[in-house]
Design a protein around this motif. Sequence first.
Motif: not given
Length: 85
Positions: A1-5, A15-18, A46-47, A53-55
């Motif tokens: 997740g963090e590496l992708t963000a 925009q990035i939602f966290v 937010q979807l 979307v990365i989960a």
Amino acid sequence: GELTAEHFAAQHVRQIFVANKTYERAVELSRRFGGCAVQFGSFEEQLAECDIVIASTAAPHFVIEPAKARADVRRAGAGSCRNSK
């Protein structure tokens, strides 16, 4: 997740939602990536605004149910971050 963000932030996505288990961590990460922290319990709101979307989770179950994802894909909508960074 963090590496992708981190990668998305480097590409200057709009925009990035966290969301995170703790809101404090979501705020920390959103500041790091220039994003918007959202409460984990309300991330589904937010979807419809997301193209990707990365989960990333160790949960043994779906975090985003397929039917919910399909419904959000059908909904059109654009918005902005409603939570402070």
